[in-house]
Design a protein around this motif. Structure first.
Motif, short mmCIF file in Angstrom:
data_model
loop_
_atom_site.label_atom_id
_atom_site.label_comp_id
_atom_site.label_asym_id
_atom_site.label_seq_id
_atom_site.Cartn_x
_atom_site.Cartn_y
_atom_site.Cartn_z
N ARG A 111 80.01 -5.93 34.84
CA ARG A 111 78.96 -5.16 34.91
C ARG A 111 78.63 -3.93 34.22
O ARG A 111 77.66 -3.61 33.37
CB ARG A 111 78.43 -5.14 36.30
N HIS A 112 79.43 -3.19 34.12
CA HIS A 112 79.61 -1.78 33.40
C HIS A 112 79.50 -1.98 31.72
O HIS A 112 78.87 -1.38 30.94
CB HIS A 112 80.57 -0.75 33.68
N VAL A 162 83.17 -5.51 38.61
CA VAL A 162 82.51 -4.20 38.63
C VAL A 162 82.65 -3.71 36.77
O VAL A 162 81.80 -3.24 36.40
CB VAL A 162 83.10 -3.10 39.27
N MET A 163 83.79 -4.03 36.52
CA MET A 163 83.87 -3.58 34.77
C MET A 163 83.13 -4.62 33.99
O MET A 163 82.49 -3.78 33.00
CB MET A 163 85.55 -3.98 34.66
N ASN A 195 76.69 -3.29 30.37
CA ASN A 195 75.30 -2.38 30.32
C ASN A 195 75.78 -1.27 29.21
O ASN A 195 75.18 -0.12 29.02
CB ASN A 195 75.53 -1.37 31.65
N SER A 233 91.30 2.63 28.69
CA SER A 233 89.79 2.49 28.59
C SER A 233 89.34 1.23 27.75
O SER A 233 89.82 0.81 26.92
CB SER A 233 88.91 3.83 28.17
N LYS A 246 85.76 -0.67 26.32
CA LYS A 246 84.51 -0.86 25.72
C LYS A 246 83.97 -1.89 25.08
O LYS A 246 85.05 -2.50 24.41
CB LYS A 246 84.03 0.78 24.67
N ASP A 298 78.63 0.72 28.94
CA ASP A 298 79.28 1.94 29.41
C ASP A 298 80.94 1.69 28.85
O ASP A 298 81.45 0.72 28.68
CB ASP A 298 79.66 1.87 31.06
N ARG A 299 81.43 2.64 28.82
CA ARG A 299 83.02 2.88 28.80
C ARG A 299 83.68 3.03 29.95
O ARG A 299 83.11 3.60 30.81
CB ARG A 299 83.37 4.22 28.06
N VAL A 300 84.79 1.87 30.23
CA VAL A 300 85.13 2.08 31.69
C VAL A 300 86.71 2.58 31.39
O VAL A 300 87.47 2.01 30.87
CB VAL A 300 85.46 0.54 32.04
#
Length: 155
Positions: free
Chosen positions: A64-65, A61-62, A68, A79, A81, A70-72
């Motif tokens: 994939r984000h 999941v991380m 894209n 966090s 990025k 995103d910052r996780v």
């Protein structure tokens, strides 16, 4: 337990710090998801297989984000990025991804906490870190000793 370090001397003659000594943290062991999931099972009511499955899916999941843009943020952890390595272009019009973006990296920022007493920021995981000079004949017992507290490492 303490983070062990070795002393290293700057040997590049072109360096302004030629001949000076620095500490580098040593990695003493590698812990993988199997061991982490076992430790979590030992400390909770969750089964190791369930913990392992969740950790494995967290990675998916991380990823994939992050792909894209995103910052996780993992509360209590930190966090992640994506950062880009680029070369300069003379003008914005001259900039092209194929020519000027030369790589990508993953940036991690540990969660930080403000301390009320001394009004400083302390990073998660390294609060109260202790350091100790590693036993090494190569350093010849060079000065270094131990230090403790949040300021012992460039946290």
């Amino acid at each position: 337990m303490a983070v062990k370090y070795k002393l290293y001397q700057e040997k590049r003659a072109s360096s302004a710090n030629f001949g000076k000594w620095y500490a580098r943290a040593l990695v003493t062991d590698v812990v993988r998801m199997e061991e982490i999931s076992q430790e979590i099972q030992d400390n909770t009511t969750a089964k190791q297989a369930d913990v392992y499955a969740v950790l494995k899916e967290l990675v998916n999941v991380m990823g994939r984000h992050l792909r894209n843009g995103d910052r996780v943020v993992l509360d209590g952890f930190g966090s992640f990025k994506v950062g880009l390595k680029t070369t300069a272009a003379a003008t914005a019009k001259d900039f092209t991804p194929a020519k000027n973006i030369t790589g990508a990296r993953l940036n991690f920022q540990p969660e930080t906490h403000w301390t009320a007493t001394d009004k400083t920021r302390r990073k998660q995981f390294i609060q109260g870190i202790e350091v100790k000079l590693a036993d090494d004949k190569k350093t010849g017992g060079a000065a270094g000793g131990g230090a403790s507290g949040g300021g012992a490492s460039g946290g």
